[in-house]
Design an enzyme around this catalytic site. Structure first.
Site, PDB file in Angstrom:
ATOM      1  N   GLY A   1      24.923  60.753  98.899  1.00 20.26           N
ATOM      2  CA  GLY A   1      23.643  61.416  98.670  1.00 20.26           C
ATOM      3  C   GLY A   1      23.317  62.347  99.822  1.00 20.26           C
ATOM      4  O   GLY A   1      23.971  62.329 100.864  1.00 20.26           O
TER       5      GLY A   1
ATOM      6  N   PHE B   1      16.764  66.176 105.597  1.00 20.30           N
ATOM      7  CA  PHE B   1      17.167  65.963 106.986  1.00 20.30           C
ATOM      8  C   PHE B   1      18.114  64.775 107.140  1.00 20.30           C
ATOM      9  O   PHE B   1      18.240  64.207 108.225  1.00 20.30           O
ATOM     10  CB  PHE B   1      15.935  65.762 107.887  1.00 20.30           C
ATOM     11  CG  PHE B   1      14.945  64.753 107.379  1.00 20.30           C
ATOM     12  CD1 PHE B   1      13.829  65.162 106.669  1.00 20.30           C
ATOM     13  CD2 PHE B   1      15.130  63.401 107.609  1.00 20.30           C
ATOM     14  CE1 PHE B   1      12.912  64.225 106.195  1.00 20.30           C
ATOM     15  CE2 PHE B   1      14.211  62.467 107.148  1.00 20.30           C
ATOM     16  CZ  PHE B   1      13.098  62.887 106.434  1.00 20.30           C
TER      17      PHE B   1
ATOM     18  N   LYS C   1      22.989  56.026 106.257  1.00 16.41           N
ATOM     19  CA  LYS C   1      22.105  57.189 106.208  1.00 16.41           C
ATOM     20  C   LYS C   1      22.130  57.836 107.585  1.00 16.41           C
ATOM     21  O   LYS C   1      21.742  57.217 108.583  1.00 16.41           O
ATOM     22  CB  LYS C   1      20.689  56.758 105.836  1.00 16.41           C
ATOM     23  CG  LYS C   1      19.743  57.905 105.534  1.00 16.41           C
ATOM     24  CD  LYS C   1      18.418  57.371 104.997  1.00 16.41           C
ATOM     25  CE  LYS C   1      17.510  58.508 104.548  1.00 16.41           C
ATOM     26  NZ  LYS C   1      16.240  57.993 103.968  1.00 16.41           N
TER      27      LYS C   1
ATOM     28  N   ASP D   1       4.270  54.374  98.647  1.00 14.23           N
ATOM     29  CA  ASP D   1       5.011  55.440  97.958  1.00 14.23           C
ATOM     30  C   ASP D   1       5.819  54.836  96.814  1.00 14.23           C
ATOM     31  O   ASP D   1       7.043  54.904  96.789  1.00 14.23           O
ATOM     32  CB  ASP D   1       5.931  56.172  98.931  1.00 14.23           C
ATOM     33  CG  ASP D   1       6.588  57.392  98.277  1.00 14.23           C
ATOM     34  OD1 ASP D   1       6.064  57.862  97.248  1.00 14.23           O
ATOM     35  OD2 ASP D   1       7.621  57.852  98.781  1.00 14.23           O
TER      36      ASP D   1
END
Length: 298
Positions: free
Chosen positions: A179, A183, A201, A296
């Site tokens: 993915g 940033f 990540k 969120d």
């Protein structure tokens, strides 16, 4: 780099590739070893091959995009293996298209569906678990039956972060991209100690500072994620910060995301949707019980 065995198969098969891979499974030379129960349309792209040996006989299996491939003893399987060491439904090879849209970015998985066990690079996968296959990976489906995965389209070359050497003592970060965002990018990684597959990540701190999230908020979020432990929340295994990058090593989730699942299904039955939503609520309840607000969940 492909294994010596994979390279050997490739050179032996190259002169007859139009014959070898014209069907999903080609038998060399004894039809009692394997049989193929499914024919596929030619317009589907071939992502890779499984090249193998069974009782000293070579064979090859094509892997097509969006077309699961099931190995097993039962006659309904895509590849039927007549062996006392293999289960009726032994393992499943399937693909998943990540966001980038090219053939190179289609991931190939192997799911172990057998109590007898499917082995990946010398390590048992375990029933219900999946691993991402990389070029040269070796699978053992049953005693005397070894497979080597050969990827057709090479992964795009991705430049390693400047300070990657800081983390390579503990982890191997592959070029398999899972993915990407504004940033950060996500790649597949391996823990060198346990050989467990992880998602890492990689966040560029320069870009992070230009975003709305400041360093304090991000550090707080990471600390929270490291403490939570719930089956419906992705686990954080480790966080390494260098001068330029932040590496967050996460549990590898091989089922894809919910949005892609909804797109592929078109419409989810109400009972299944209720169960999915119930799992989301379980995760939120766990967070609230630990005085954590997600903020969120849209």
């Amino acid at each position: 780099m492909a294994s010596q065995e994979s390279a050997q198969y490739s050179s032996q098969y190259s002169s007859q590739s139009s014959y070898l891979f014209s069907q999903r499974t080609v038998l060399l030379p004894d039809n009692d070893v394997l049989s193929q129960s499914q024919q596929l349309p030619n317009e589907r792209p071939i992502i890779g091959h499984l090249l193998g040996m069974k009782d000293k006989k070579r064979f090859g299996v094509d892997i097509y995009a969006d077309s699961p491939l099931i190995f097993g003893r039962h006659k309904s399987c895509d590849v039927v293996v007549k062996s006392e060491f293999i289960s009726n439904n032994h393992c499943r090879i399937y693909t998943h298209q990540v966001d980038f849209g090219s053939v190179e970015d289609i991931l190939v998985f192997c799911e172990d569906t057998s109590l007898n066990g499917t082995w990946w690079n010398g390590r048992i996968i375990g029933k219900g678990n999946s691993v991402v296959l990389c070029h040269g990976d070796r699978l053992r489906v049953s005693k005397g039956m070894d497979l080597t995965y050969q990827q057709i389209a090479k992964s795009k070359e991705i430049q390693d972060p400047e300070d990657y050497r800081v983390v390579e003592m503990e982890y191997q970060i592959t070029s398999k991209r899972l993915g990407a965002g504004a940033f950060a990018e996500v790649r597949m990684a391996l823990c060198k100690r346990t050989r467990e597959q992880l998602a890492v990540k990689i966040m560029d701190k320069n870009r992070l500072h230009m975003s709305q999230m400041n360093g304090t908020d991000f550090a707080r979020e990471v600390e929270i994620l490291k403490k939570v432990n719930h089956p419906n929340i992705v686990r954080v295994h480790d966080v390494i910060e260098t001068e330029r990058y932040i590496y967050i090593f996460l549990q590898m989730v091989t089922g894809g995301d919910l949005f892609d699942y909804v797109k592929s299904c078109g419409k989810i039955p109400e009972e299944e949707a209720k169960y999915l939503f119930f799992q989301v609520l379980q995760a939120i309840e766990y967070l609230h019980d630990h005085d954590i607000s997600h903020r969120d969940t849209a």
